[in-house]
Design an enzyme around this catalytic site. Structure first.
Site, PDB file in Angstrom:
ATOM      1  CD  GLU A  37      -2.170   2.257  -3.720  1.00  0.00           C
ATOM      2  OE1 GLU A  37      -3.504   3.141  -3.611  1.00  0.00           O
ATOM      3  OE2 GLU A  37      -1.606   2.843  -2.205  1.00  0.00           O
ATOM      4  CG  ASP A  88      -1.785   1.456   1.137  1.00  0.00           C
ATOM      5  OD1 ASP A  88      -2.727   1.422   0.443  1.00  0.00           O
ATOM      6  OD2 ASP A  88      -1.888   1.934   1.807  1.00  0.00           O
TER       7      ASP A  88
END
Ligand code: GLC
Length: 710
Positions: A322, A280
């Site tokens: 990401e 993330d």
């Protein structure tokens, strides 16, 4: 007595066996570590100023995590590592929130049959670790990396779920929220209490001088909901760096203790059966004063180290980065073919460009974007998607658009107006996200179905509008499935779920419009999925057909050659794919009018979506016999017999059934051998080259014989 003696020797033998299994494991660990040791040490010591002690802690930690990994997962690694399993047309992902989908983790396990029914073999469970209510950013503020949020279940439940998924060949993806922790994480609590070691895990400053030097260079992630990148921590009497929400404290990866402990946290998730780790907000993990604190070179060393660490402990694991940025910034996260970093990256520009194309009905930017993607090495695998849990940001290629006189700010406004339904005649129903009036840079939220106009059509009870908005939704999914890489559906999209406005009434969520497309999965609507007269059924059944065709034909493999076909119309996107003797021509009409496209081809084409579903299903399952018998009166068509596993099935059956219906078994290797049959030529699923008619908001998947001499 003799029995006792037997038992003892048996015990001795089995002890030797156990010992040798342990030795084998030790040997494998050593071999894996040795294979990357020099590079690992070099990268680590460069980042951490030759801190040998920290490095030896790191490698010992790897040994511990390796030892903790279960025998079943070691076996799973052997099957998966290096197999490239995710690159075939059979891989299909689905992204879902545990609570919205099934309440708790155990509920997801109970609903695995639905996931299988959708043709999905990779589930991305949205963040599910412990996170404080009301300060969770949808689970992206983790307060304990070793515990599942008790409202969703336990680590045991997670391990049980992944075990069951693996039995069904379903891979599990989980977020590793590595850039920050919640301000309620144990480290943050200690830091608040004044512990200097704990404060050194974050970016603490005695006053605002240094933060003020950073600030002008760092753009806001959440300009309206969380402006600024630093927060006053009254407990510590200091300022702390918080690039996301004020309760998400940025971790300091220049501190080796942080990297060591966070890597252990990631590997612990893998040891609970997580196959795909979503890194993330990875571009943000290294900060440097005077820069935008994104994509710093050290980030790549860290990602490479994570990849090497996973390669030693759990080599079956994939890293999904990401990186929601423009293409030039995304690509470096693949690393190089020799020294890869992420296994997969989000195809974010193609996603945003798709919605630009929906609004403008002009495919030229999408053609340009896809040509860039088609020029990349095949080893680079993209995760393709229409929607995620986040907003859509308008990171488009404005230099390319400038040639048509398109100006960035005005264009973003147009896209937002169109997709929120403000633009005259637009049926889309989205909502703005972080409307940064200063920079004219609002982003967009809404489900695929609502953005396609289905919500408005249903509200108005306009059948004709519903028909073409549903068609548009299906066309976008067909486009998604035509791309190389891993397509990931957003849970609910398979039945055309529309926006959920209830978040407006929730004080903890009302400021974050991303919740509009994170609504509860409507099982009552999913119950309609087999009824083709409903919106749910029409979308679900069409997707099933697309998914089974994609899974069966080698032409959808990521290794395929891809190119843009010039269709002669700015409204119609044409994509060609070629692999193992098969050629696919895919046409997508983004325009509001029907289009006629001229296709040069020297033999008939098979219109894959026109093959009757009953026959297609039996045939795709490899059961040509059933496919042939399935052809009854009025149900004439092609039985597409494939040997799904090998992709080399023989032509199995051709003929006319007793009731006069025509059927034919065709091979995946060369379906065209059978098309010469004059009976077959009469069928709807055979298209003659030349003028091809495509309805507005519709698509065609045409299988074409590859003729190398032509
Ligand atoms: C990622 C997530 C997003 C979250 C952010 C902070 O961008 O996708 O939902 O808000 O990270 O962790």
């Amino acid at each position: 007595m003799s029995r006792k003696t037997m038992n003892t020797s048996e015990k001795k033998i089995s002890a030797r066996r156990r010992e040798s299994a342990a030795e084998r494991r030790e040997r494998i660990f050593r071999e894996r570590l040795a294979a990357c040791y020099d590079e690992m040490k070099w990268l680590y010591c460069e980042l951490y100023h030759n801190d040998e002690q920290a490095f030896s802690y790191f490698t010992e930690m790897l040994r511990r995590m390796y030892a903790e990994r279960s025998a079943a997962l070691h076996k799973w690694d052997e099957q998966r590592a290096g197999s490239g399993w995710y690159k075939s047309g059979r891989t299909l992902g689905m992204c879902l929130y545990v609570d919205s989908f099934a309440g708790i983790l155990e509920g997801v396990r109970e609903h695995l049959s639905y996931i299988e029914e959708c043709g999905v073999n990779y589930i991305h469970l949205m963040p599910l670790l412990k996170s404080p209510e009301g300060k969770s950013d949808g689970g992206y503020a983790v307060s304990d990396f070793t515990e599942v949020d008790p409202r969703l279940g336990s680590m045991k439940d997670l391990a049980r779920l992944t075990r069951d998924c693996h039995k069904k060949d379903i891979a599990v993806c989980l977020d590793f929220v590595m850039n920050h922790t919640s301000d309620e994480h144990e480290w943050a609590k200690k830091a608040k209490a004044g512990d200097p070691d704990a404060q050194a895990r974050y970016f603490f400053f005695d006053g605002w001088d240094v933060p003020n030097q950073f600030e002008p260079y760092i753009p806001d992630v959440f300009p309206t909901t969380a402006p600024g990148n630093f927060t006053w921590c009254s407990e510590a009497g200091k300022v702390v760096m918080t690039m996301f929400y004020p309760y998400q404290w940025d971790l300091n990866y220049a501190n080796p203790t942080v990297f060591n402990d966070m890597t252990a946290a990631m590997l612990n998730l893998c040891n609970h059966g997580v196959d795909i780790v979503r890194l993330d907000a990875v571009p943000y993990i290294w900060k440097r004063r005077g820069t935008d604190c994104r994509n710093q070179p050290e980030v790549h060393s860290l990602v490479r180290l994570l990849r090497l660490a996973a390669g030693v402990v759990c080599p079956g694991t994939l890293l999904l980065g990401e990186v929601v940025m423009e293409p030039g910034k995304v690509m470096p996260y693949f690393g190089t073919v020799e020294k890869p970093e992420c296994d997969m990256l989000y195809n974010v520009t193609t996603m945003a460009t798709t919605w630009h194309t929906v609004a403008t009905k002009d495919v030229r930017l999408l053609e340009h974007q896809l040509s860039i993607v088609y020029g990349l090495p095949r080893e680079f695998t993209f995760l393709n998607y229409l929607r995620s849990h986040d907003d859509i940001g308008w990171g488009l290629d404005y230099d390319f658009l400038a040639q048509f006189g398109t100006e960035q700010t005005a264009h973003k406004k147009f896209l937002n107006d169109f997709l929120t339904g403000k633009w005259p005649g637009s049926p889309s129903r989205g909502e703005l996200y972080n409307d940064d009036q200063l920079r004219g840079d609002a982003r967009l939220c809404g489900t695929t179905a609502s953005l396609c106009g289905i919500e408005a059509a249903e509200y108005e009870g306009d059948k004709e509008k519903l028909d073409w908005t549903v068609r548009r939704d299906i066309m976008l999914h067909a486009f998604l499935l035509t791309q190389s890489g891993v397509p990931v559906l957003y849970s609910g999209d398979e039945i055309g779920q529309t926006n959920d406005y209830t978040y407006h009434d929730d004080p903890l969520r009302r400021d974050d419009s991303r919740y509009i497309h994170r609504g509860r999965f409507r099982w009552e609507d999913a119950a309609l999925r087999s009824d083709p007269s409903t919106r749910e059924g029409r979308i679900f059944l069409s997707l099933q057909k697309l998914i089974s065709i994609r899974a069966a034909l080698p032409v959808f493999d990521s290794a395929a050659d891809c190119w843009i076909i010039n269709t002669g119309s700015d409204h119609v996107l044409g994509i060609g794919r070629y692999h193992r003797g098969q050629k696919l021509l895919a046409l997508f009409n983004f325009g509001d009018d029907d289009q006629d496209i001229w296709l040069d081809a020297d033999e008939p084409l098979l219109d894959l979506m026109q093959i009757p579903t009953g026959i297609l299903e039996a045939a795709l399952s490899g059961d040509a016999e059933a496919a042939a018998t399935g052809a009854s009166v009025g149900d004439s068509g092609m039985a597409h017999a494939t040997d799904a596993a090998a992709g080399t099935a023989e032509v199995t059956k051709t003929g006319v059934a007793a009731d006069g219906a025509t059927f034919v078994g065709i091979s995946t290797a060369d379906p065209y051998d059978t098309v010469a049959d004059p009976d077959i030529m009469k069928l709807d699923c055979v298209v003659r080259p030349g003028q091809i008619h495509i309805r507005c908001h519709d698509f065609r998947w045409l299988l074409h014989k590859y003729n190398p001499e032509a």
